[in-house]
Design a protein around this motif. Sequence first.
Motif, PDB file in Angstrom:
ATOM      1  N   ALA A  31       0.830  -1.214   0.000  1.00  0.00           N
ATOM      2  CA  ALA A  31       0.000   0.000   0.000  1.00  0.00           C
ATOM      3  C   ALA A  31       0.861   1.259   0.000  1.00  0.00           C
ATOM      4  N   ALA A  32       2.018   1.204   0.673  1.00  0.00           N
ATOM      5  CA  ALA A  32       2.916   2.360   0.722  1.00  0.00           C
ATOM      6  C   ALA A  32       3.702   2.530  -0.572  1.00  0.00           C
ATOM      7  N   GLY A  33       3.642   1.514  -1.435  1.00  0.00           N
ATOM      8  CA  GLY A  33       4.348   1.591  -2.705  1.00  0.00           C
ATOM      9  C   GLY A  33       5.819   1.229  -2.625  1.00  0.00           C
ATOM     10  N   THR A  34       6.249   0.622  -1.524  1.00  0.00           N
ATOM     11  CA  THR A  34       7.659   0.268  -1.384  1.00  0.00           C
ATOM     12  C   THR A  34       7.951  -1.171  -1.787  1.00  0.00           C
ATOM     13  N   TRP A  35       6.918  -2.006  -1.911  1.00  0.00           N
ATOM     14  CA  TRP A  35       7.063  -3.382  -2.395  1.00  0.00           C
ATOM     15  C   TRP A  35       5.976  -3.635  -3.427  1.00  0.00           C
ATOM     16  N   THR A  36       6.245  -4.569  -4.324  1.00  0.00           N
ATOM     17  CA  THR A  36       5.203  -5.024  -5.234  1.00  0.00           C
ATOM     18  C   THR A  36       4.441  -6.155  -4.537  1.00  0.00           C
ATOM     19  N   ALA A  37       3.218  -6.394  -4.986  1.00  0.00           N
ATOM     20  CA  ALA A  37       2.394  -7.435  -4.359  1.00  0.00           C
ATOM     21  C   ALA A  37       2.996  -8.826  -4.557  1.00  0.00           C
ATOM     22  N   GLU A  38       3.593  -9.036  -5.709  1.00  0.00           N
ATOM     23  CA  GLU A  38       4.170 -10.356  -5.997  1.00  0.00           C
ATOM     24  C   GLU A  38       5.346 -10.633  -5.061  1.00  0.00           C
ATOM     25  N   GLY A  39       5.209 -11.668  -4.274  1.00  0.00           N
ATOM     26  CA  GLY A  39       6.271 -12.079  -3.366  1.00  0.00           C
ATOM     27  C   GLY A  39       6.349 -11.296  -2.065  1.00  0.00           C
ATOM     28  N   ALA A  40       5.425 -10.360  -1.836  1.00  0.00           N
ATOM     29  CA  ALA A  40       5.500  -9.514  -0.640  1.00  0.00           C
ATOM     30  C   ALA A  40       5.375 -10.331   0.647  1.00  0.00           C
ATOM     31  N   LEU A  41       4.441 -11.271   0.684  1.00  0.00           N
ATOM     32  CA  LEU A  41       4.266 -12.070   1.901  1.00  0.00           C
ATOM     33  C   LEU A  41       5.528 -12.876   2.197  1.00  0.00           C
ATOM     34  N   GLU A  42       6.086 -13.497   1.189  1.00  0.00           N
ATOM     35  CA  GLU A  42       7.295 -14.300   1.390  1.00  0.00           C
ATOM     36  C   GLU A  42       8.453 -13.425   1.875  1.00  0.00           C
ATOM     37  N   LYS A  43       8.552 -12.230   1.310  1.00  0.00           N
ATOM     38  CA  LYS A  43       9.604 -11.292   1.717  1.00  0.00           C
ATOM     39  C   LYS A  43       9.428 -10.899   3.184  1.00  0.00           C
ATOM     40  N   ALA A  44       8.194 -10.633   3.593  1.00  0.00           N
ATOM     41  CA  ALA A  44       7.917 -10.263   4.982  1.00  0.00           C
ATOM     42  C   ALA A  44       8.225 -11.429   5.919  1.00  0.00           C
ATOM     43  N   LEU A  45       7.830 -12.628   5.524  1.00  0.00           N
ATOM     44  CA  LEU A  45       8.124 -13.807   6.355  1.00  0.00           C
ATOM     45  C   LEU A  45       9.631 -14.000   6.510  1.00  0.00           C
TER      46      LEU A  45
END
Length: 159
Positions: A31-45
């Motif tokens: 939402a902040a525009g600093t990550w793309t949706a693709e792979g965001a959850l994995e990156k956060a984990l």
Amino acid sequence: MPDVSVRPMTPAEFDQWRYDLARRFADSKVAAGTWTAEGALEKALRGNDALLPAGLATEGMLLLKGLRPDDGTPIGRLWIGLQHPQGAPGCAFLYDIEVEPGFRGAGYGRALLAAAERAARERGLAELELNVFGDNPVAIALYASAGYAVVTQQMRKTL
């Protein structure tokens, strides 16, 4: 302000919180525009796993469940690092504070924040720092009213 007590998270609570936290963080970064949706959850984990390599047993981390002391109802969670991620001496870092949706707006956020401050003080730390997304005015107002001051700030303009 309502009373809250805190206790260490259980392994089952940790497992659920770990996923929920990563999902919320990933969504906020998208939402902040600093990550793309693709792979965001994995990156956060992966990012959280790097900070918590031993899960609940990670040294220097407090993973706490907030409860109403009268009946033990869970009202939220805290993740406190007892060492600042940038090495600021004597300063703990509040990685996560969350109030369960049904308890929001009733003073539990302020009570959990006070519990986090107490936990840091009890461990000999003199300061507590946190990060808040700019699109969260409720949290920003809470922290400001509790005496937190801006120490760094990122700004962006869409061109």
